[in-house]
Design an enzyme around this catalytic site. Structure first.
Site, mmCIF file in Angstrom:
data_model
loop_
_atom_site.group_PDB
_atom_site.id
_atom_site.type_symbol
_atom_site.label_atom_id
_atom_site.label_comp_id
_atom_site.label_asym_id
_atom_site.label_seq_id
_atom_site.Cartn_x
_atom_site.Cartn_y
_atom_site.Cartn_z
ATOM 1 C CD GLU A 14 9.095 8.139 4.748
ATOM 2 O OE1 GLU A 14 8.223 8.683 5.457
ATOM 3 O OE2 GLU A 14 9.621 8.699 3.775
ATOM 4 C CD GLU A 60 8.215 7.636 -0.398
ATOM 5 O OE1 GLU A 60 8.077 8.800 0.049
ATOM 6 O OE2 GLU A 60 7.619 6.661 0.081
HETATM 7 C C1 FCB Z 1 6.803 10.154 2.603
HETATM 8 C C2 FCB Z 1 5.779 9.023 2.581
HETATM 9 C C3 FCB Z 1 4.861 9.060 1.379
HETATM 10 C C4 FCB Z 1 4.461 10.479 1.057
HETATM 11 C C5 FCB Z 1 5.661 11.363 0.919
HETATM 12 C C6 FCB Z 1 5.341 12.780 0.528
HETATM 13 O O1 FCB Z 1 7.169 10.406 3.913
HETATM 14 O O2 FCB Z 1 6.434 7.778 2.592
HETATM 15 O O3 FCB Z 1 3.772 8.230 1.636
HETATM 16 O O4 FCB Z 1 3.591 10.931 2.023
HETATM 17 O O5 FCB Z 1 6.353 11.385 2.129
#
Ligand code: FCB
Length: 456
Positions: A168, A364
């Site tokens: 990110e 994620e």
């Molecule tokens: C993302 C991050 C991770 C965590 C999730 C909830 O933005 O990459 O580290 O904080 O959100």
């Protein structure tokens, strides 16, 4: 109604995994070099509950127990991040033998458990020594990052086959450097744009360094979500489009198309943006998407004070203002739960990038809910897996899905309040307790495999 463990059938080679990151779980801060997050969290007021990640889940000392939990869960892969200051305490120069040994042991443990290691090289924990010299505002940091990538690949690249360069870069730019709500706490607003460029350049240089070290399966984990204009008025659609450029296209277009969105390239640092873009667009083997929520965005509100949004405070001078998304359930973090917007995002990527789009992996996806009997997390995962399956049915090439997160952990500026884990962590005893969602996912994966088992 409770979701059953029968999710739709995914392709037999679909990659199932769980994710974590070093700073959020490892602890053992005294056994590594300092990172920007150590300095940031030491300042009162930066973390909502006043905590730090000094111990976190103590994963550094308890990784065997955590790998056993991953094995029992039955996923194929584990996405973790390597702490740059653990490997290179000063960011560059001398390598820490103990630091590299830790990742070596972790990778061995994973392989012995039959779990594929998926290292991410950067999940926001820049070595403090580099940050003090300008960090991601400096082009040099991109070069140091590629050297660090080579060091890690030389040590674990024989067993770790699938790699992620950055996590990110959009959030690290926006939250860390534009708004100052994450480390390093800079409030540069639009002057933070060089941070985006240098991270993208670091990605491209690291892809080259990893390939030179023999790694052949490389991606990135970018956060993306659909942007929904607050209304069809010209003001709202323009504001939403601008937001979409900053959060989505600024990071996807250079990687996939080799160019910045209109008007952005001119704002970037360096003498030869075209040459940099060639490095940035070094082909990846797949493209990772971290997905949490869509965002409704409109024009700035007249006479608005700062907007509170998803745990962030957004200053009124921004040329856009996110709006509440009414009509959807929210997680304990207040994030709206809109599974169908994952299908929209993925089909949107396919439509926008067409043949240029590499295979996708959801690197994620997850939610913050209190409690060990976490039916709401089960419903969340069930809904998002169904939405993902609909994207596959619509022809989008998605090859894997990683839940965020294996463990409850240090959720950045929120501290320990937001619990994203499939496994509960008691921060006093550090005891791990699998939640109902862990058992649900294990059953769902068993059902996938039973269905795939060859007939006798
Ligand atoms: C993302 C991050 C991770 C965590 C999730 C909830 O933005 O990459 O580290 O904080 O959100």
């Amino acid at each position: 109604m409770a979701a059953s463990a029968a999710i739709p059938q995914f392709p037999h080679d679909f990659l199932w995994g769980v994710s974590t990151s070093a700073h959020q779980i490892e602890g053992a801060v005294d056994e590594r070099g300092a990172s920007v997050w150590d300095a940031f969290t030491a300042v009162p007021g930066h973390v909502k509950d006043g905590t730090t990640a000094a111990v976190a889940c103590d994963h550094y000392h308890r990784y065997r127990e955590d790998v056993a939990l991953i094995r029992e869960l039955g996923v194929d892969a584990y996405r973790f991040s390597v702490s740059w200051p653990r490997v290179l305490p000063g960011g560059t120069g001398e390598v820490s033998a103990a630091g590299l040994d830790f990742y070596d042991r972790l990778v061995d443990e994973l392989c012995a458990a039959g779990v594929r290691p998926v290292p991410t090289l950067f999940h926001w924990d820049t070595p403090l020594a580099l940050a003090e010299q300008g960090g991601w505002l400096r082009r040099d940091t991109a070069e140091r990052f590629a050297e660090y990538a080579a060091v890690v690949a030389a040590r674990i690249g024989d067993r770790a086959k699938k790699w992620i360069t950055l996590n990110e870069p959009a959030e690290h730019t926006l939250l860390g450097h534009a708004l100052g709500q994450h480390a390093p706490g800079e409030q540069l607003m639009f002057d933070a744009l060089p941070v985006a460029h240098h991270q993208l350049l670091a990605h491209g240089l690291a892809v080259r360094a990893l390939r030179a070290a023999g790694v052949t399966d490389i991606g990135i984990a970018n956060s993306h979500g659909p942007t929904w204009p607050a209304s069809s008025s010209a003001e709202d659609t323009e504001a939403a489009d601008f937001y979409d450029v900053l959060l989505n296209r600024l990071f996807a277009d250079p990687l996939i198309l080799g160019r910045y969105p209109d008007g952005i390239g001119e704002l970037m640092p360096g003498d030869d943006i075209e040459a940099d873009l060639k490095v940035i667009a070094e082909p990846v083997d797949w493209y990772g998407i971290n997905f949490y929520q869509p965002t409704k965005v409109g024009a700035p509100l007249p006479a608005a004070a700062a907007t509170e949004f998803s745990g962030l405070t957004l200053p009124p001078e921004l040329p856009f203002a996110p709006r509440e998304l009414d009509g959807y359930p929210v997680t304990d973090f207040g994030w709206p739960v809109v599974p169908e917007s994952l299908t929209e995002l993925l089909t949107g990527f396919r439509d926008r990038y067409g043949d240029r789009l590499p295979p996708l992996v959801i690197t994620e996806n997850g939610c913050s809910y209190e409690g060990i009997d976490d039916q709401r997390r089960i419903d969340y995962l069930d809904g998002h897996l169904r939405a993902l399956h609909r994207a596959l049915e619509a022809g989008v090439d998605v090859r894997g899905y990683f839940v965020w997160s294996l463990l409850d952990n240090f959720e950045w500026a929120e501290g320990y309040k937001q619990r994203f884990g499939l496994v509960h962590v008691d921060y006093t005893t550090l005891a791990r307790t699998p939640k109902a969602s862990y058992a649900w996912l294990r059953e769902a994966l068993r059902a996938q495999r039973a269905h795939q088992a060859p007939q006798a």
